[in-house]
Write an enzyme that holds these catalytic residues in place. Structure first.
Site, PDB file in Angstrom:
ATOM      1  N   THR A 155       0.014   8.871   1.476  1.00  0.00           N
ATOM      2  CA  THR A 155       1.087   7.856   1.509  1.00  0.00           C
ATOM      3  C   THR A 155       1.045   7.094   2.826  1.00  0.00           C
ATOM      4  OG1 THR A 155       2.537   9.166   0.086  1.00  0.00           O
ATOM      5  CG2 THR A 155       3.600   7.543   1.489  1.00  0.00           C
ATOM      6  N   HIS A 161       2.475  10.619  -4.693  1.00  0.00           N
ATOM      7  CA  HIS A 161       1.132  10.137  -4.353  1.00  0.00           C
ATOM      8  C   HIS A 161       1.210   8.678  -3.927  1.00  0.00           C
ATOM      9  CE1 HIS A 161      -2.806   8.226  -5.722  1.00  0.00           C
ATOM     10  NE2 HIS A 161      -3.114   8.951  -4.676  1.00  0.00           N
ATOM     11  N   SER A 162       0.542   8.348  -2.819  1.00  0.00           N
ATOM     12  CA  SER A 162       0.466   6.972  -2.325  1.00  0.00           C
ATOM     13  C   SER A 162       1.880   6.392  -2.139  1.00  0.00           C
ATOM     14  CB  SER A 162      -0.387   6.143  -3.296  1.00  0.00           C
ATOM     15  OG  SER A 162      -0.606   4.856  -2.798  1.00  0.00           O
ATOM     16  N   MET A 163       2.182   5.258  -2.766  1.00  0.00           N
ATOM     17  CA  MET A 163       3.491   4.625  -2.558  1.00  0.00           C
ATOM     18  C   MET A 163       4.635   5.453  -3.155  1.00  0.00           C
ATOM     19  SD  MET A 163       3.024   1.947  -0.725  1.00  0.00           S
ATOM     20  CE  MET A 163       4.433   0.872  -0.872  1.00  0.00           C
TER      21      MET A 163
END
Length: 900
Positions: free
Chosen positions: A179, A150-152
């Site tokens: 991301t 998730h995300s970074m």
């Protein structure tokens, strides 16, 4: 524009995921060396209820999936995936099941501080080794791990492949959620931008090595204002067979935009992910399939085009149409049929021979949303019955209220009939429809309104619908700064109950469709804007596809939405705002220095900003350079001078730039600089008045710029910066400077108050005695004027310095959070700049304008902020960490003016 991005989006259409038993996180013991090297990080196994109890001895038999949280994310965010996967495993009696692991990154701010990204990547590598060791003695031991980031966390997963000793076969599937793959949202330090460059370059250069890794990137759509969806599309590689990027609003059975956090728990999206995971299992190995083609076809099935059928790797080409069903031949070009409690099954056969000359396509729809086959292609030309047929249901597509199939007749020359199967329906009510049509008659073109029409003019088109499908092609809609409101007004002849209409905005060059379901008759409003501009080698047109009701009229009205255009500018360029704000303050600072040189007086911040912060001073240069960057000879000269790439030129190559955007950002930045300056100076005056009521002011001491005491303060703060955290030293000197300015303001305030009171006394005396007296000695007046002048300069420097402190804040927060593990921030993005700033500000806070006035360097110091502002706008928009360097250089010249 900010309001449009932050608040004016569709309501949250996601359902919440719930756990049926209490979630538990079992901490996995790591090797001593790993635990010692990464004391802040941990690895957990998710479980709930009996399943958690069974796994406490770590005798695992499932398929390993590793979840990586993002910026300030928690390892507990794995629970939605883990819980739904557990329920799905129960449905299949644990024939297959998944073990969900999750990494605790101590909720680090990796989107704002890039110094720990490399450390996180190496830790994940160690975790993968530990996870695979847990399965070593099992019958169906896995050789690879699937990763959900998730995300970074998704970027950290991609960075694994850049590690020297990492074996690419350790991961075969990577799913990333919201991301930012292309570039960081806020490039606040060099480590962050360097990390991105290394990862993206590796993926482009080593594309051949990545063939065995299947990657899916899911973006959140317009609800996600933290990571715009354009950043979440994987960098375009030469081969597209192993990577897929979609926006959640286009994902079948979800059709919902998600915000940055809800993408982790959005039930519709999690269900699609878990269904895909179960379809990816190879029955022989009981692990995720090693076949990259199968992996891609599963992801396409669940995330791109769902045919309303259960996934089959090799569906049977032909089917026997058996059963005692009645055969009915339909000869017309248009057919609708309503089913309600039919006890007999029927086959409707449409002979194609009579339609091939007049029509190019056939379109069928079915509102029964089950997963059984319903449409077939028949090849025999003799009898009215058809025993063996090709299953065309795989060509269908699922929509929120119906499943549809459109076939081009030329693509199926061998078919004699199309057959629709209507099984016996007990208590079910649904409708079917088919029609043959000529493509040109159902496709209309609508030119979009111009950007500068400001929504005053509109494009209209009226569809006298007798058909089931219309396509409105939107001409000249291909740039990210275009945004429109589309109104679809439907009128119907009779008031009978109808199924809802479905309006689909289809963008052919990326999977970012949005679907709206509207009752008929009604007025529906659709926002049309892009996440990605049209590629240069693509000439397809965006389409508004209307799945209509046959006896209704549809009027389509399109207008430019100025608010959403501003919203798009904010969405794509908000990260550059600090650069434009600091640039305006820097121009004002230069203006104050030049006024000081010419008049001997320092002008007020807000007046000087109005006079000097003008876009025509900086804009033309950047526009000219961006234009010249299009020529090879200019690029060669630029590279030979070892100059970095102009950020606007990079954005222009990504189609995220247009000439007016810089002007709008400059005006916005100047506005923020002006009002933040007014607010800042007003706050300082309020605090000084409060101080004056509490503490009696002391006389301002005028002494040397450098004293042994100040030298000791300088050295001690430089040591703080070197041994702990640069941002911490910068914050200390900032507070010291603030205290000094407040002290000066209190002194001036008290002098002015005493001067006013003595003036009133003198006036009272002179009315009696008629003898005027001098109220203040000239030297006192001069001291006060000098103090006021110096304070105006200090307030501007402090205002400039406030923005540097804000840009350094993330690394300070990161350092404070990790203080129990390490006293020294390593690596520190602002250590060297902090040491220079500490020395400069220690001298500047004790300086006055009288020393600067007579300086030989003042002319240069007053001229330098203009080229520095231009350079800042040219080189710091995608590299915010460069902003403090430009400011530091300008302040360094000011310090030299105090001595030379």
């Amino acid at each position: 524009g900010v309001r449009d991005v932050m608040f004016l989006y569709e309501e949250n259409r996601c359902s919440m995921t719930y756990m049926y038993e209490y979630p538990e996180y079992l901490k996995i013991k790591l090797p001593k060396k790993t635990a010692r090297r990464y004391p802040a990080y941990e690895l957990y196994l998710y479980g709930e209820g009996n399943y958690a109890e069974e796994n406490k001895n770590l005798l695992l038999t499932g398929i390993p999936v590793l979840f990586l949280p993002g910026n300030a994310g928690s390892y507990k965010q794995v629970r939605s995936l883990g819980s739904i996967a557990l329920r799905k495993a129960e449905d299949v009696d644990f024939k297959y099941h998944f073990n969900f692991f999750s990494v605790n990154f101590n909720e680090e701010l990796v989107a704002l501080y890039g110094g720990s990204l490399q450390r996180q990547t190496k830790f994940v590598h160690e975790c993968i080794k530990v996870i695979l060791k847990l399965y070593r003695d099992q019958e169906f031991a896995p050789s690879s791990v699937a990763i959900v980031g998730h995300s970074m966390g998704g970027l950290v997963a991609r960075a694994l492949l850049t590690l020297k000793n990492f074996k690419p076969e350790l991961i075969n599937l990577l799913i990333t959620q919201a991301t930012p793959h292309i570039a960081p949202v806020m490039p606040l330090d060099k480590y962050l931008t360097d990390f991105y460059t290394a990862v993206n370059n590796h993926w482009i250069l080593k594309a051949q090595d990545l063939r065995n890794l299947t990657t899916l990137s899911v973006a959140g759509g317009f609800r996600d204002y933290q990571v715009r969806s354009g950043l979440a599309f994987l960098p375009r590689l030469s081969q597209h067979d192993s990577a897929l990027s979609v926006v959640s609003s286009a994902v079948p059975r979800a059709w919902a935009s998600t915000d940055h956090l809800s993408i982790v728990w959005c039930k519709e999206l999690i269900l699609a992910t878990i269904r895909a995971f179960f379809d990816l299992i190879d029955e022989n190995t009981r692990q995720i399939t090693e076949d990259p083609k199968k992996r891609m076809s599963v992801l396409n099935h669940h995330f791109v085009r769902h045919p309303a059928k259960m996934f089959e790797e090799n569906p049977e080409a032909f089917t026997n149409l058996t059963g005692a069903f009645m055969w009915i031949t339909v000869k017309g070009s248009k057919w609708t049929y309503s089913v309600y409690n039919d006890s007999d099954g029927k086959y409707f056969a449409f002979p194609l021979a009579s339609h091939r000359k007049s029509y190019s396509h056939v379109y069928c729809e079915n509102s029964m949303l089950d997963t059984s086959s319903w449409i077939y292609g028949c090849m025999n030309t003799n009898s009215s019955m058809c025993l063996e047929a090709a299953d065309l249901s795989w060509r269908a597509e699922l929509l929120p209220t119906t499943k549809v199939v459109m076939l081009k007749l030329l693509d199926y020359p061998s078919l004699s009939h199309i057959v629709i199967q209507v099984p016996p329906a007990a208590g079910n009510k649904y409708t079917l429809g088919c029609e043959f049509f000529q493509e040109d008659s159902r496709t209309v073109q609508l030119p979009v309104t111009h950007l500068f029409s400001f929504g005053l003019s509109s494009s209209k088109i009226l569809l006298n619908s007798t058909g089931l499908l219309y396509s409105v092609q939107l001409q000249h809609f291909n740039q990210i700064y275009q945004a429109f409101k589309i109104y679809i007004d439907s009128h119907c002849q009779s008031l009978k109950e109808r199924k809802p209409s479905v309006y689909r905005l289809h963008i052919p060059w990326s999977y970012e469709d949005s679907i709206t379901v509207a009752k008929v008759p009604s007025l529906a409003e659709i926002s049309a804007k892009l996440h990605i501009a049209q590629p240069h080698n693509d000439n397809s047109l965006p389409e508004l596809i209307i799945y209509s009701s046959p006896d209704c009229q549809y009027e389509v009205i399109l207008k430019t939405s100025l608010l959403q255009v501003l919203g798009q500018i904010v969405r794509f360029h908000a990260g550059a705002f600090p650069v434009y704000i600091v640039s305006s303050i820097l121009l004002t600072y230069g203006g104050q220095l030049s006024t000081l040189r010419s008049t001997g007086q320092c002008s007020d911040f807000s007046l000087e900003l109005v006079r000097t912060a003008k876009p025509y001073k900086v804009e033309p240069f950047i526009s000219i350079v961006v234009f010249l960057q299009g020529f090879n000879w200019f690029r060669e000269i630029w590279e030979s001078l070892s100059l970095p790439e102009v950020d606007a030129a990079v954005l222009s190559s990504q189609d995220a730039w247009f000439p007016l955007v810089s002007l709008i950002l400059f005006l916005f930045g100047t506005g923020i600089a002006y009002w933040s300056g007014v607010f800042f100076s007003t706050s300082l005056r309020l605090f000084s008045s409060l101080w004056l009521t509490l503490i009696r002011p002391t006389e301002l001491q005028k002494d040397k710029l450098i004293t042994p005491r100040r030298l000791c303060g300088m050295i001690s703060l430089a040591l703080v910066s070197w041994t702990t955290c640069g941002a911490f030293a910068v914050l200390i000197i900032y507070l010291q400077y603030l205290f000094k300015v407040l002290k000066g303001l209190t002194f001036c305030h008290s002098k002015e108050t005493s001067q006013n009171s003595s003036t009133h006394t003198v006036k009272a005396q002179s009315s009696v005695d008629s003898i005027p007296e001098a109220t203040q000695s000239p030297s006192n007046n001069k001291t006060l004027a000098e103090a006021v002048n110096s304070l105006k300069m200090h307030i501007t420097i402090l205002n400039l310095f406030t923005w540097i402190v804000l840009l350094y804040l993330p690394s300070l927060i990161y350092w404070l959070k990790n203080l129990r593990y390490n006293v020294r921030l390593d690596p520190d993005p602002c250590r060297s700049t902090a040491i220079i700033l500490v020395c400069i500000l220690e001298i500047l806070m004790n300086s006055s304008t009288s020393e600067v006035k007579s300086s030989k360097l003042l002319k240069i110091a007053a001229k330098v902020p203009l080229p520095l502002s231009v350079a800042m706008l040219a080189f710091a928009q995608m590299h915010l960490y460069r902003v403090p360097h430009f400011v530091t250089f300008s302040l360094l010249l000011h310090v030299l003016c105090c001595f030379v």
